[in-house]
Design a protein around this motif. Structure first.
Motif, PDB file in Angstrom:
ATOM      1  N   SER A 129       0.839  -1.199   0.000  1.00 46.62           N
ATOM      2  CA  SER A 129       0.000   0.000   0.000  1.00 46.62           C
ATOM      3  C   SER A 129       0.875   1.250   0.000  1.00 46.62           C
ATOM      4  O   SER A 129       2.074   1.195   0.297  1.00 46.62           O
ATOM      5  CB  SER A 129      -0.910   0.001   1.230  1.00 46.62           C
ATOM      6  N   GLN A 130       0.242   2.395  -0.280  1.00 45.15           N
ATOM      7  CA  GLN A 130       0.995   3.647  -0.317  1.00 45.15           C
ATOM      8  C   GLN A 130       1.577   3.969   1.055  1.00 45.15           C
ATOM      9  O   GLN A 130       2.727   4.417   1.172  1.00 45.15           O
ATOM     10  CB  GLN A 130       0.077   4.783  -0.789  1.00 45.15           C
ATOM     11  N   GLU A 177       5.595   4.247   1.844  1.00 48.98           N
ATOM     12  CA  GLU A 177       6.280   5.408   2.424  1.00 48.98           C
ATOM     13  C   GLU A 177       7.087   5.010   3.646  1.00 48.98           C
ATOM     14  O   GLU A 177       8.199   5.512   3.868  1.00 48.98           O
ATOM     15  CB  GLU A 177       5.252   6.479   2.774  1.00 48.98           C
TER      16      GLU A 177
END
Length: 485
Positions: A458-459, A463
């Motif tokens: 996932s984003q 990150e």
């Protein structure tokens, strides 16, 4: 021919046994009343062979229902053997099917054969395997047999299944180490740490995780006691290739399924001194839980998780002819040491080849391990370590040749490998190995693995992981250098 003076079988199936040349005798009601009453409910007669001792007590047993026989015929490639001992020291051998195509739903649904031995020696085991093979022609398709660490009759097993590779099973190694941790009377925090690390590693048995567990054992276990753990098994890649194809979730379900299966066997047979009662309870459980059978798809076309390169699977005779031609071309074109190395790679291909796709210029090959990319145009090359280090046809290139019914060609080899060039295998290995190449391939594999993880998360997770890598790169190179991740 099977001949035992006290062999018994169900009268309902006697015509089947006569067809196979097996002599049958009247059933003794003293030992078989309970089992016969139980099996009357079976709509089709199972294989049920007995041998009684002089006191008319059950001495040996071979049992396989028609459904169990169909399951084995459908999934014969990997055979898992488990042994259960009762309080009198009598042993029950349970054969289960294993492998990528076998569903995990349903306790004991993968069991395909039960045998009780009069004597667990070479003769007794040979007779057991011969009976099994007599009633299961699909035994010739067995590629791998998984056994426990205490199984000592490996020569007998190899003799009866000459084409199969015998390996320790990941499940039995896990149970072995669990038992050893308890026997060593370690401090409770240390034991908890080892058990947690073991469970985690078994569900993700990568080479790196296995190496970490090996190092942890070397650190936590006293040196005098470490040899009893046989921790070198963790570094034997052949053992774990037969298990590594499972995802973490699949591995967890696999171990849970086998844990329940072995506990049921111990509950019904392992705690009951009377063989007849133990087997009666076990077979009654199988009948009462016959709903588990629906989890298996036993249609004419078994499911396959891989896309074949072309057409349907070849017949065994065609496969053997292709493999023989490849072996001949290896021996004719390569030096002796080169042929020796490549034939070892071919042996793996023969047992566990899967083709997963092809393109105009390159073919993707998976052999129960990481996927590698093959460049078929001469000189053929592959992204695996074997080909990169030795510049020889690896198992992936040989799998491609086998799939296309092709032979090895001289232009597939570099100049140092054709016949008559290389003096000895040790000289070649010494001159071929490169520490720089080793490091480059290790970094390349790690980079590819990290790249895959970053692409499929996932984003938010991306990150977080990118930030971690950024900090690590800065700590190595310095925060003012631009580092491409």
């Amino acid at each position: 021919e099977l001949e035992r003076g006290g062999t018994f079988c169900l009268a309902a199936a006697q015509s089947k046994y006569f067809d196979l040349g097996i002599e049958t005798f009247p059933i003794s009601p003293m030992a078989l009343t309970v089992l016969n009453e139980l099996l009357i409910e079976d709509p089709s007669p199972p294989l049920l062979l007995y041998q009684l001792n002089k006191t008319a007590q059950l001495e040996t047993l071979n049992y396989q229902s028609c459904y169990m026989q169909r399951v084995f015929t459908h999934f014969p490639e990997i055979l898992f053997i488990h042994r259960t001992y009762n309080p009198r020291g009598e042993v029950l051998y349970t054969f289960l099917v294993d492998g990528p195509r076998v569903p995990l739903d349903g306790h004991l649904s993968r069991a395909v054969y039960f045998t009780i031995l009069a004597k667990e020696d070479a003769e007794g085991l040979a007779h057991m395997f011969q009976v099994f093979k007599k009633f299961n022609p699909a035994w010739e398709r067995v590629c791998t047999i998984l056994v426990d660490p205490y199984f000592l009759m490996l020569p007998t097993l190899t003799m009866e299944f000459p084409a199969a590779e015998v390996l320790l099973s990941a499940f039995h190694i896990c149970k072995f180490l669990q038992g050893k941790f308890c026997q060593l009377a370690l401090e409770q925090p240390v034991e908890r740490l080892l058990l947690t690390a073991l469970r985690s590693t078994m569900c993700s048995a990568t080479a790196g995780n296995l190496r970490k567990l090996y190092t942890l054992l070397s650190t936590c276990i006293p040196p005098a006691q470490l040899p009893t753990l046989h921790s070198h098994w963790l570094l034997n890649d052949r053992i774990w290739l037969a298990h590594r194809w499972r995802s973490q979730a699949e591995s967890s379900r696999y171990f849970q399924s086998l844990e329940v299966t072995t506990r049921l066997l111990s509950q019904f047979f392992g705690t009951t001194p009377a063989v007849e009662k133990g087997m009666s309870a076990l077979l009654r459980y199988l009948q009462q839980n016959s709903g588990d059978k629906v989890s298996f798809n036993l249609g004419p076309s078994p499911p396959n998780h891989y896309t074949p390169l072309e057409g349907s699977p070849e017949s065994p005779k065609v496969e053997q002819l292709v493999e023989a031609r490849i072996q001949h071309s290896l021996n004719a074109i390569c030096t002796g040491p080169a042929a020796q190395l490549c034939l070892g790679e071919l042996a793996v291909v023969q047992k566990s080849m899967h083709l997963i796709g092809s393109g105009s210029e390159k073919v993707n090959i998976q052999i129960l391990e990481d996927t590698h990319r093959v460049q078929p145009q001469p000189p053929a090359s592959c992204s695996c370590y074997f080909n990169q280090a030795f510049h020889l046809p690896c198992r992936h290139i040989l799998a491609m040749l086998s799939a296309h019914h092709q032979e090895l060609q001289p232009d597939m080899l570099p100049a140092e490998w054709p016949a008559g060039c290389a003096p000895s295998l040790s000289d070649i290995l010494g001159s071929t190995w490169s520490e720089t190449l080793e490091k480059r391939l290790t970094v390349a594999l790690l980079t590819e693995e990290v790249s895959q993880l970053l692409q499929h998360c996932s984003q938010e997770e991306f990150e977080r992981r990118y930030s971690t890598l950024r900090e690590l790169a800065d700590s190595w190179i310095g925060p003012y250098e631009q580092v491409q991740l």
